[in-house]
Design a protein around this motif. Sequence first.
Motif, short mmCIF file in Angstrom:
data_model
loop_
_atom_site.label_atom_id
_atom_site.label_comp_id
_atom_site.label_asym_id
_atom_site.label_seq_id
_atom_site.Cartn_x
_atom_site.Cartn_y
_atom_site.Cartn_z
N ALA A 102 112.95 36.85 -27.97
CA ALA A 102 112.02 37.95 -28.84
C ALA A 102 111.43 37.14 -29.96
O ALA A 102 110.30 37.37 -30.29
CB ALA A 102 112.56 39.07 -29.08
N LEU A 103 112.40 36.09 -30.77
CA LEU A 103 111.92 35.53 -31.66
C LEU A 103 111.07 34.30 -31.49
O LEU A 103 110.62 33.45 -32.75
CB LEU A 103 113.01 35.27 -32.89
CG LEU A 103 113.78 36.07 -33.27
CD1 LEU A 103 114.91 35.69 -34.04
CD2 LEU A 103 112.89 37.15 -34.44
N GLY A 104 110.96 33.81 -30.32
CA GLY A 104 110.13 32.66 -29.63
C GLY A 104 111.01 31.49 -29.88
O GLY A 104 110.30 30.29 -29.80
N LEU A 105 112.13 31.42 -30.17
CA LEU A 105 113.14 30.03 -30.65
C LEU A 105 113.41 29.49 -29.07
O LEU A 105 113.62 28.34 -29.14
CB LEU A 105 114.38 30.56 -31.27
CG LEU A 105 114.23 31.08 -32.49
CD1 LEU A 105 115.52 31.48 -33.40
CD2 LEU A 105 113.32 30.15 -33.43
N VAL B 284 109.53 36.61 -24.64
CA VAL B 284 109.31 37.89 -25.45
C VAL B 284 109.72 39.05 -24.44
O VAL B 284 110.23 40.07 -24.86
CB VAL B 284 108.03 38.13 -25.97
CG1 VAL B 284 107.86 39.40 -26.74
CG2 VAL B 284 107.55 37.16 -27.10
N SER C 97 118.37 48.03 -27.05
CA SER C 97 118.17 47.09 -28.12
C SER C 97 119.54 46.74 -28.66
O SER C 97 120.57 47.03 -28.23
CB SER C 97 117.83 48.27 -29.43
OG SER C 97 118.74 49.28 -29.53
N GLN D 288 117.67 38.49 -28.30
CA GLN D 288 117.10 38.30 -29.40
C GLN D 288 116.36 37.13 -29.71
O GLN D 288 115.42 36.91 -30.42
CB GLN D 288 118.34 38.62 -30.53
CG GLN D 288 118.68 40.02 -30.44
CD GLN D 288 117.82 41.10 -30.78
OE1 GLN D 288 117.10 40.85 -31.85
NE2 GLN D 288 117.71 42.30 -30.13
N ILE D 289 117.14 35.54 -29.45
CA ILE D 289 116.43 34.62 -29.96
C ILE D 289 115.15 34.47 -28.89
O ILE D 289 114.23 33.72 -29.56
CB ILE D 289 117.40 33.55 -29.85
CG1 ILE D 289 118.05 33.19 -28.41
CG2 ILE D 289 118.47 33.63 -30.80
CD1 ILE D 289 118.99 32.14 -28.44
#
Length: 232
Positions: free
Chosen positions: A39-42, A49, A92, A36-37
Motif C-alpha cells: 500500500a505504501l508503494g514500496l 495498492v 486492516s 502494508q508495504i
Amino acid sequence: MTDDPEYSRPEAPFNALPPMVIAIALVLGGIEVVFQIGALGLIGGPDAVGWRIGAMETYGFFDTVFEAMRAQGSWPFEHLRRFFTYAFVHYSITHALMVMVFILALGKMVGETFGNLAVLVIFIVSTLAGSLAFGLILNAATPLLGAYPAAYGFIGAYTFILWLGLGQMQENRMRAFTLIGFLMGLQLLYGLLFGGSPDWVADLAGFVAGFGTAALLVPGAFGRILMRLRQR
C-alpha cells in the motif's frame, strides 16, 4: 560468571511461546506486512495498492458464494478453500494485530497444556466452525474475514482449561466462562451503539469448537463425556 540462578539471563519472550503459536502469528503478521508495504508503494508497483481488496475477494468467505455452491451442488476448490483462507486476510492492520494478540496470549497456555499439534488442530477446527456457522446461520452481504474465529477457538480451549481446573478444586465452574461472557457482552454493546457486523456468530462458533476440541484432547475425556451422557 556465576551459576546462581538469580544472575541467569532472562528467557527471551518468543522462546517461551510454543513454536506453532509463533508460526501462526508470523504467517498472519507476514501477510499483513506485505499488504502494508504494498500500500505504501514500496513493492509490487501501482497494483500493490489493491492487494488487500483483491485478497478479500479471492480468499474471503462470502455467504452468497456458499449458498450458490449449496444450490448447485458444486464445490470447486477455488471456493472450498475460502472456508479456511478467510482467516489470513484482515480488514486492516489493527484488525490483524488484535487477532495476533489473542492468539499469542491464549495460544501460549493452550500450547503448553496440550502441545504444538493441538494448537494447529484448534486453529483449523475453529476456523472451519466459524465459516460454517457464518454460512449456515446468517444471510450476510459482507464477507467473513480475519482469524477472530480461530482466536476465539483458543479462548474456548483456555476456558476449558479453567473449567477443568475449577472442577478439580471443587469450585464454581461457571467462573471459567467469565472471559467469553465479557467479550460477547462487549460485542453486543458495540453492535447496539455503532451497528456492528454479524461476525460474532462465527466468533462464538469458533469458541465452541475450541472448547470442544480441547475437551477431546484430554486423555480419557471422550469416555467420561459418554458416561455422563448415559447417566443423564
